[in-house]
Design an enzyme around this catalytic site. Sequence first.
Site, PDB file in Angstrom:
ATOM      1  N   LYS A  40     -70.842   4.459   5.290  1.00 35.41           N
ATOM      2  CA  LYS A  40     -71.947   4.639   6.224  1.00 35.41           C
ATOM      3  C   LYS A  40     -72.774   3.355   6.315  1.00 35.41           C
ATOM      4  O   LYS A  40     -72.662   2.466   5.472  1.00 35.41           O
ATOM      5  CB  LYS A  40     -72.824   5.819   5.806  1.00 35.41           C
ATOM      6  N   ARG A 138     -82.006  19.406   2.813  1.00 36.65           N
ATOM      7  CA  ARG A 138     -82.023  18.720   4.104  1.00 36.65           C
ATOM      8  C   ARG A 138     -81.033  19.356   5.083  1.00 36.65           C
ATOM      9  O   ARG A 138     -81.412  19.698   6.187  1.00 36.65           O
ATOM     10  CB  ARG A 138     -81.758  17.218   3.949  1.00 36.65           C
ATOM     11  N   TYR A 264    -100.455 -16.807   7.965  1.00 37.37           N
ATOM     12  CA  TYR A 264    -101.411 -15.994   8.704  1.00 37.37           C
ATOM     13  C   TYR A 264    -102.557 -15.515   7.807  1.00 37.37           C
ATOM     14  O   TYR A 264    -102.367 -15.239   6.623  1.00 37.37           O
ATOM     15  CB  TYR A 264    -100.714 -14.781   9.317  1.00 37.37           C
ATOM     16  N   MET A 312     -92.310 -13.949  11.305  1.00 38.67           N
ATOM     17  CA  MET A 312     -91.146 -13.292  11.887  1.00 38.67           C
ATOM     18  C   MET A 312     -89.844 -14.028  11.584  1.00 38.67           C
ATOM     19  O   MET A 312     -88.832 -13.417  11.254  1.00 38.67           O
ATOM     20  CB  MET A 312     -91.311 -13.147  13.400  1.00 38.67           C
TER      21      MET A 312
END
Length: 371
Positions: A40, A138, A264, A312
């Site tokens: 997965k 679940r 920042y 970023m």
Amino acid sequence: MKPDRCPSAWCEIHRDRISSNLKLALGLVPKGRKFCAVLKADAYGHGIHQVVPLIQAQGVSCVGITSNAEAYAVRDAGFDGVLIRLRAATPLEIDDAVGAGVEEQVGSLQVAEKLHSLKAAGHTVRAHLALNASGMSRDGLEISTPQGRTICFSILKMLVEDIVGICTHFPCNEPEDLRQTAASFQDQVSWVFENSVLDRSQILVHAGSSLTLVSDEAVETDMYRCGAILYGILKPELGFQTTMEVKARVASLGDYPKGATVGYDRDCRLEGDRRLACLSIGYANGFRRGSHTDAAVVIGNRLAPVLGKVSMNTVVVDATELDDVQVGDEATVFGGITGTRASLTTTEQQFRTIMADLYSDWGLRNQRIFR
């Protein structure tokens, strides 16, 4: 986007280590039990198309996935064995997965009715009855309640000829908890067989993950479903190796005086004159923004602390003590000389999550280079 011809940040995937880890894992499986390779999240970020040939080479005949994209990627890679979905699916997903031959989990009347309708339309249906058994709460059916047992009877009536497995997922692998949950599962499995015409010899009863396999607890299961252990994020003391390295480059170098602020919100103020390196990686690449206070990378086999908030696409590190660092040098975020148990623990603490989460994130966000 198209693959970057000159990636700023990348993941190096070591296929030989995946193969080695798989061989070690198969050696831990008790005689007579089966092994399901969990692929997965695009094989935990490593690339299904690269991992499928490795598991086939060692005779693995069962793969676990969650999404339809993964299911078709596994088939496209040439796998023709058993393909099990490891979660509940929506009716639309079930319809779309027919062509991939996915064996679905069933823990609700809605899914049972959907599978029953597919059979009526001439499709082959192979289902695994999912039980909660004091587990994850679940998508497993809770048959400890009268309502749950009533639903179970209805599911069995509709799909009795199509149920090929009974499964659960253990929520905790601490010894005492695992013993109790495993016993609860076996009790519920016994109830199902006692109250149905299912033939135990024809049903795969399965539970347990990589953590269960290495837990030293004698858990009753016909098959272990393992993902994490393939990628070296468990038991390095047994020889398992980390399979992914995350790297970037030094994009610039600069000298800054005492009192200068970094990043920042002026999050960091230099306490002395420092030489700083800007790296070509940031939170867009999975270098999480909240990890900056205790983070470090490796440049030239030496640690360089991260300073200021992560941007970023860039991270700033203190390169003052790295006399020979140059623009273009590789910086290792994870792997290399730090791919040890200490590194696994440090990395999870730094990024405040588990390695499976990080692998999946890094592998899906960055260009992958296969070694």
